[in-house]
Design a protein around this motif. Structure first.
Motif, PDB file in Angstrom:
ATOM      1  N   PHE A   1       0.805  -1.221   0.000  1.00 48.10           N
ATOM      2  CA  PHE A   1       0.000   0.000   0.000  1.00 48.10           C
ATOM      3  C   PHE A   1       0.840   1.272   0.000  1.00 48.10           C
ATOM      4  N   LYS A   2       2.123   1.180   0.334  1.00 49.66           N
ATOM      5  CA  LYS A   2       2.975   2.366   0.306  1.00 49.66           C
ATOM      6  C   LYS A   2       3.525   2.638  -1.091  1.00 49.66           C
ATOM      7  N   LYS A   3       3.264   1.743  -2.005  1.00 48.37           N
ATOM      8  CA  LYS A   3       3.687   1.896  -3.389  1.00 48.37           C
ATOM      9  C   LYS A   3       2.508   2.474  -4.173  1.00 48.37           C
ATOM     10  N   ASP A   4       2.673   3.659  -4.732  1.00 44.34           N
ATOM     11  CA  ASP A   4       1.563   4.368  -5.366  1.00 44.34           C
ATOM     12  C   ASP A   4       0.898   3.551  -6.463  1.00 44.34           C
ATOM     13  N   SER A   5       1.688   2.884  -7.298  1.00 43.12           N
ATOM     14  CA  SER A   5       1.107   2.128  -8.411  1.00 43.12           C
ATOM     15  C   SER A   5       0.220   0.990  -7.906  1.00 43.12           C
ATOM     16  N   ALA A   6       0.625   0.342  -6.801  1.00 44.03           N
ATOM     17  CA  ALA A   6      -0.185  -0.742  -6.235  1.00 44.03           C
ATOM     18  C   ALA A   6      -1.462  -0.198  -5.605  1.00 44.03           C
ATOM     19  N   ALA A   7      -1.350   0.900  -4.861  1.00 45.04           N
ATOM     20  CA  ALA A   7      -2.529   1.502  -4.242  1.00 45.04           C
ATOM     21  C   ALA A   7      -3.520   1.967  -5.305  1.00 45.04           C
ATOM     22  N   ASN A   8      -3.015   2.583  -6.361  1.00 46.44           N
ATOM     23  CA  ASN A   8      -3.891   3.053  -7.441  1.00 46.44           C
ATOM     24  C   ASN A   8      -4.535   1.889  -8.183  1.00 46.44           C
ATOM     25  N   ALA A   9      -3.786   0.806  -8.373  1.00 49.09           N
ATOM     26  CA  ALA A   9      -4.344  -0.373  -9.045  1.00 49.09           C
ATOM     27  C   ALA A   9      -5.479  -0.981  -8.225  1.00 49.09           C
ATOM     28  N   GLY A  10      -5.311  -1.037  -6.904  1.00 52.22           N
ATOM     29  CA  GLY A  10      -6.369  -1.542  -6.042  1.00 52.22           C
ATOM     30  C   GLY A  10      -7.617  -0.686  -6.129  1.00 52.22           C
ATOM     31  N   LYS A  11      -7.437   0.624  -6.106  1.00 50.67           N
ATOM     32  CA  LYS A  11      -8.595   1.524  -6.213  1.00 50.67           C
ATOM     33  C   LYS A  11      -9.272   1.406  -7.572  1.00 50.67           C
ATOM     34  N   LYS A  12      -8.464   1.259  -8.616  1.00 52.54           N
ATOM     35  CA  LYS A  12      -9.022   1.127  -9.957  1.00 52.54           C
ATOM     36  C   LYS A  12      -9.882  -0.130 -10.071  1.00 52.54           C
ATOM     37  N   ALA A  13      -9.385  -1.238  -9.553  1.00 50.86           N
ATOM     38  CA  ALA A  13     -10.156  -2.483  -9.582  1.00 50.86           C
ATOM     39  C   ALA A  13     -11.457  -2.341  -8.812  1.00 50.86           C
ATOM     40  N   PHE A  14     -11.386  -1.707  -7.661  1.00 49.73           N
ATOM     41  CA  PHE A  14     -12.564  -1.560  -6.811  1.00 49.73           C
ATOM     42  C   PHE A  14     -13.615  -0.688  -7.496  1.00 49.73           C
ATOM     43  N   ILE A  15     -13.203   0.434  -8.059  1.00 50.57           N
ATOM     44  CA  ILE A  15     -14.148   1.379  -8.662  1.00 50.57           C
ATOM     45  C   ILE A  15     -14.769   0.804  -9.929  1.00 50.57           C
ATOM     46  N   VAL A  16     -13.954   0.214 -10.806  1.00 48.80           N
ATOM     47  CA  VAL A  16     -14.484  -0.346 -12.053  1.00 48.80           C
ATOM     48  C   VAL A  16     -15.481  -1.460 -11.757  1.00 48.80           C
ATOM     49  N   ASN A  17     -15.200  -2.275 -10.753  1.00 48.40           N
ATOM     50  CA  ASN A  17     -16.128  -3.348 -10.407  1.00 48.40           C
ATOM     51  C   ASN A  17     -17.440  -2.819  -9.851  1.00 48.40           C
ATOM     52  N   ARG A  18     -17.408  -1.625  -9.233  1.00 52.32           N
ATOM     53  CA  ARG A  18     -18.653  -1.046  -8.723  1.00 52.32           C
ATOM     54  C   ARG A  18     -19.614  -0.721  -9.868  1.00 52.32           C
ATOM     55  N   ILE A  19     -19.093  -0.394 -11.037  1.00 54.79           N
ATOM     56  CA  ILE A  19     -19.948  -0.121 -12.190  1.00 54.79           C
ATOM     57  C   ILE A  19     -20.734  -1.374 -12.555  1.00 54.79           C
ATOM     58  N   GLY A  20     -20.028  -2.492 -12.653  1.00 58.46           N
ATOM     59  CA  GLY A  20     -20.711  -3.744 -12.945  1.00 58.46           C
ATOM     60  C   GLY A  20     -21.665  -4.154 -11.853  1.00 58.46           C
TER      61      GLY A  20
ATOM     62  N   LEU B   1     -37.259 -10.323 -19.015  1.00 59.09           N
ATOM     63  CA  LEU B   1     -36.179 -11.305 -18.882  1.00 59.09           C
ATOM     64  C   LEU B   1     -34.910 -10.803 -19.566  1.00 59.09           C
ATOM     65  N   THR B   2     -35.072 -10.148 -20.707  1.00 61.50           N
ATOM     66  CA  THR B   2     -33.910  -9.572 -21.393  1.00 61.50           C
ATOM     67  C   THR B   2     -33.284  -8.458 -20.568  1.00 61.50           C
ATOM     68  N   ALA B   3     -34.130  -7.620 -19.970  1.00 65.74           N
ATOM     69  CA  ALA B   3     -33.612  -6.527 -19.141  1.00 65.74           C
ATOM     70  C   ALA B   3     -32.807  -7.075 -17.963  1.00 65.74           C
ATOM     71  N   ILE B   4     -33.343  -8.094 -17.294  1.00 67.20           N
ATOM     72  CA  ILE B   4     -32.636  -8.700 -16.156  1.00 67.20           C
ATOM     73  C   ILE B   4     -31.324  -9.329 -16.628  1.00 67.20           C
ATOM     74  N   ALA B   5     -31.382 -10.059 -17.749  1.00 66.36           N
ATOM     75  CA  ALA B   5     -30.185 -10.737 -18.257  1.00 66.36           C
ATOM     76  C   ALA B   5     -29.094  -9.733 -18.626  1.00 66.36           C
ATOM     77  N   LEU B   6     -29.470  -8.631 -19.279  1.00 66.28           N
ATOM     78  CA  LEU B   6     -28.467  -7.643 -19.680  1.00 66.28           C
ATOM     79  C   LEU B   6     -27.834  -6.963 -18.474  1.00 66.28           C
ATOM     80  N   LEU B   7     -28.617  -6.716 -17.435  1.00 62.69           N
ATOM     81  CA  LEU B   7     -28.060  -6.120 -16.220  1.00 62.69           C
ATOM     82  C   LEU B   7     -27.112  -7.103 -15.528  1.00 62.69           C
ATOM     83  N   LEU B   8     -27.457  -8.387 -15.544  1.00 60.90           N
ATOM     84  CA  LEU B   8     -26.543  -9.393 -14.999  1.00 60.90           C
ATOM     85  C   LEU B   8     -25.267  -9.474 -15.832  1.00 60.90           C
ATOM     86  N   VAL B   9     -25.394  -9.305 -17.143  1.00 58.58           N
ATOM     87  CA  VAL B   9     -24.207  -9.301 -18.012  1.00 58.58           C
ATOM     88  C   VAL B   9     -23.290  -8.144 -17.636  1.00 58.58           C
ATOM     89  N   LEU B  10     -23.863  -6.981 -17.327  1.00 56.94           N
ATOM     90  CA  LEU B  10     -23.044  -5.845 -16.906  1.00 56.94           C
ATOM     91  C   LEU B  10     -22.227  -6.207 -15.664  1.00 56.94           C
TER      92      LEU B  10
END
Length: 680
Positions: free
Chosen positions: A166-185, A223-232
């Protein structure tokens, strides 16, 4: 033979033991000796693996139930909705449990050697056990809501493990990036659950799927609406276009994290979820078409980027994205069994490739650039031969595991009655050649040719030797002295043993799916029949001739051999060829090398405007103007009113008498006029 009730009694231990390991190491691990931390972490993953092996024996026995369901008690009970805290084990669950616990235990074992000199040793294993707990909850869940708990939990554990340094900026930023992008899905997953509750009044898998099954006229629409949201949601978790951008950066975490989370388990959760919800997806050809398009585009797009990467872990990262695209492609054409089959073999050979890459990095004291490797096959022979098995497997050469699973996907895509015709098959076939090229490029640049590394390399930031931010000076010096004494050396056996086991599985793991056209019985297809028995689409795509299947397999192998040939010419026979081609087409080469500038485009179109909005509007207008303004006004009003009121407390008796008289007069006026108003 143990009874079902006996199995049910022990089923809870599968996720609870890793959680217990997390609690112990996470709370008091700092004070425990490393041997005890290791023992706790390994025992809490070995016992669940043993229980899963026991489950395999029970559920494959004659007369064994196809589904084991364990319910503790109602979890959420409100008007019109009840959700049980329940686990279910069917044949699909059993396969996933075997992958998670089996491969997970081997990676835990490998981590003991790889992370041996890390100061946060206890913290790493606590996080690793926490991830295992949430992944097992996800796989065992009987409802969408409980699956979502595991879904979010693996996201949390992934964030912690990617950002371990966590003291390495690139690692901390990568963790935040993974967390935020996954929140979209995950937002899409949440909306899908809201629609399920509104339409079905339940989040229980059995209730929802039975309701769909008994109503054959239900197609498309909701059913299509539910399926597409699950795909996201699946696209975010399984790193598919357009939400794939987090996974390559996740290589900032220790290499065992890449092997466990980003190759064998978490990233396959999206594929598992789509396969689990196949009853829903089968009623929406449009949603299945979207899944197939996403998978096809992702597998060839990621392969393009992987062909020019120089970091050995990033080559494997884009390879993971590409292979997950194959799994999505399979699900999109209704070949769920083929997708799960490739999920299993991929867990074997991709975990092997990541761990072998970690062994290479370990031997070079942290070097990850393939341009500074070469000639390592004689220096680290066990790592070389085990990684060779993984390279051959992912390339799709017979009889390695990847050949059978990848060819099953291509065959099913070719004979499928989908709206895209032969396009998914053709894209998958082209990707086979590209995969062979970039994997043998990695193989040649790492193990063959002249040695480009320094014999006594400096300590670099990587999973086994990152001490610039986490370790003590004494440990750093000790490791540096060790590298000078031994130079390039083979990894310890606690790291090599998992490589050997995974190498064996990478060779024979695909034999459970040998098709009848090649003299086999396709045991995995028969094993999953109870799960996908009602899948009309799966039945449709399995029709075809043995001759056609053999012909398509031959075409696939020939395509892979073409890719290997070009890799041999470019990086072994004529090493300067690739650089010469790059100089002839610098614009194209820079485009691919810079990953098509997708990160820069996202930053310009989404991240930068969002940051400007938050800083200018929310930070300036809302926070600085409205919030601070209301706060300042409230303070000024209170101060002004108090300055008036405090004059009452003057200490003068005549003043008090005056205020008393004024108050009495006010009371009398209120009583008189109030009574008058009341009477009227």
């Amino acid at each position: 033979m143990p009874s079902v009730s006996m199995i049910s009694d022990y089923l809870w231990l599968i996720p609870l033991l890793p959680f217990a390991g997390f609690l112990i190491n996470g709370t008091i691990g700092r004070k425990l000796p490393r041997t005890l931390v290791t023992a706790i972490a390994l025992i809490c993953t070995a016992i669940p693996a043993a229980i899963v092996a026991w489950l395999w024996i029970v559920m494959k026995a004659d007369g064994a139930p196809e589904v084991i369901r364990v319910v503790s008690q109602p979890w959420i009970a409100i008007t019109g909705l009840q959700i049980d805290f329940a686990f279910t084990v069917d044949h699909l669950t059993l396969i996933m449990l075997g992958v998670v616990t089996g491969v997970g235990f081997l990676i835990h074992l490998y981590s003991v050697g790889y992370m041996a000199h890390e100061e946060g040793y206890w913290r790493f294993f606590a996080y690793l056990n926490l991830f295992m707990f949430f992944m097992l909850v996800l796989v065992l869940a009987e409802s969408f809501l409980l699956l979502f708990v595991g879904w979010e939990g693996v996201g949390l554990a992934s964030y912690l493990l990617i950002g371990f340094y966590f003291k390495k900026d690139s690692a901390a930023n990568a963790g935040k990036k993974a967390f935020i992008v996954n929140r979209i899905g995950d937002f899409g997953f949440l909306l899908a659950m809201f629609l399920l509750v509104d339409h079905f009044g339940s989040l229980d898998f059995t209730h929802v799927f039975q309701a769909i099954t008994v109503n054959p006229e239900w197609h498309g629409g909701i059913l299509t609406a539910i399926a597409l949201l699950l795909v996201l949601g699946a696209v975010g978790k399984s790193a598919q276009i357009p939400l794939y951008i987090w996974l390559p950066d996740a290589m900032e975490g220790p290499t065992p994290v890449s092997a466990l989370i980003h190759a064998a388990t978490m990233v396959t959760a999206g594929v598992y979820m789509v396969a689990r919800c196949h009853v829903l997806f089968d009623r929406s050809p449009y949603a299945l078409g979207v899944v197939a398009i996403i998978g096809a585009v992702t597998c060839i797009f990621a392969a393009c980027i992987g062909m020019v990467q120089q970091d050995i872990k990033r080559v494997l990262a884009y390879s993971t994205v590409s292979q997950l695209g194959y799994m999505f492609l399979a699900c999109g054409v209704g070949a769920y069994t083929a997708g799960i089959f490739h999920l299993v073999t991929h867990a074997f050979f991709k975990a092997l490739l990541f761990l072998a890459a970690g062994s290479v990095i370990h031997s070079l004291s942290g070097q990850q650039d393939m341009r500074k490797m070469g000639g390592l096959r004689k220096r680290i022979p066990i790592t070389f031969w085990t990684m060779t098995m993984g390279v051959f497997a992912i390339t799709g050469l017979p009889p390695w595991a990847g050949f059978f699973s990848k060819d099953d996907i291509l065959y099913q895509a070719f004979v499928s009655h989908n709206s895209l015709g032969k396009i998914p098959w053709f894209i998958g076939l082209v990707t086979v050649g590209m995969t062979a090229f970039y994997m043998f490029r990695l193989w040649f640049k790492t193990f063959f040719g002249p040695e480009h590394f320094e014999e006594h390399a400096d300590i670099h930031d990587h999973g086994a030797a990152v001490h610039t931010h986490a370790g003590s000076h004494a440990v750093m010096v000790a490791d540096h002295e060790e590298s000078h004494q031994h130079g390039v050396h083979e990894s310890p056996w606690i790291m090599l043993f998992p490589l050997v086991i995974l190498a064996i599985l990478s060779v024979i793991g695909g034999w459970v799916g040998v098709p009848a056209a090649m003299g086999g019985h396709n045991e995995i297809e028969h094993f999953l029949d109870p799960v996908f028995a009602n899948n009309a689409k799966d039945v449709a795509v399995t029709t075809g001739s043995s001759g056609l299947e053999l012909l398509l397999s031959a075409v696939s192998v020939l395509t892979a051999l073409v890719g290997i040939f070009f890799a041999y010419v470019f990086y072994c026979k004529k090493p300067g060829t690739a650089a010469a081609l790059a100089e002839r087409a610098p614009a194209l080469y820079n485009l691919v090398t810079n990953k098509f500038y997708i990160d820069e485009i996202y930053s310009a179109l989404i991240v930068t405007p969002l940051l400007m909005f938050t800083r200018l509007f929310l930070g300036g207008v809302v926070d600085g103007g409205v919030v601070n303004g209301f706060g300042a006004a409230a303070g000024a009003t209170t101060k002004g009113f108090s300055s008036l009121v405090r004059r009452i407390q003057s200490g003068n008796i005549r003043s008090y008498a005056g205020w008393l008289a004024l108050g009495a007069a006010a009371v009398l006026l209120v009583m008189i006029f109030g009574r008058s108003i009341w009477m009227h």
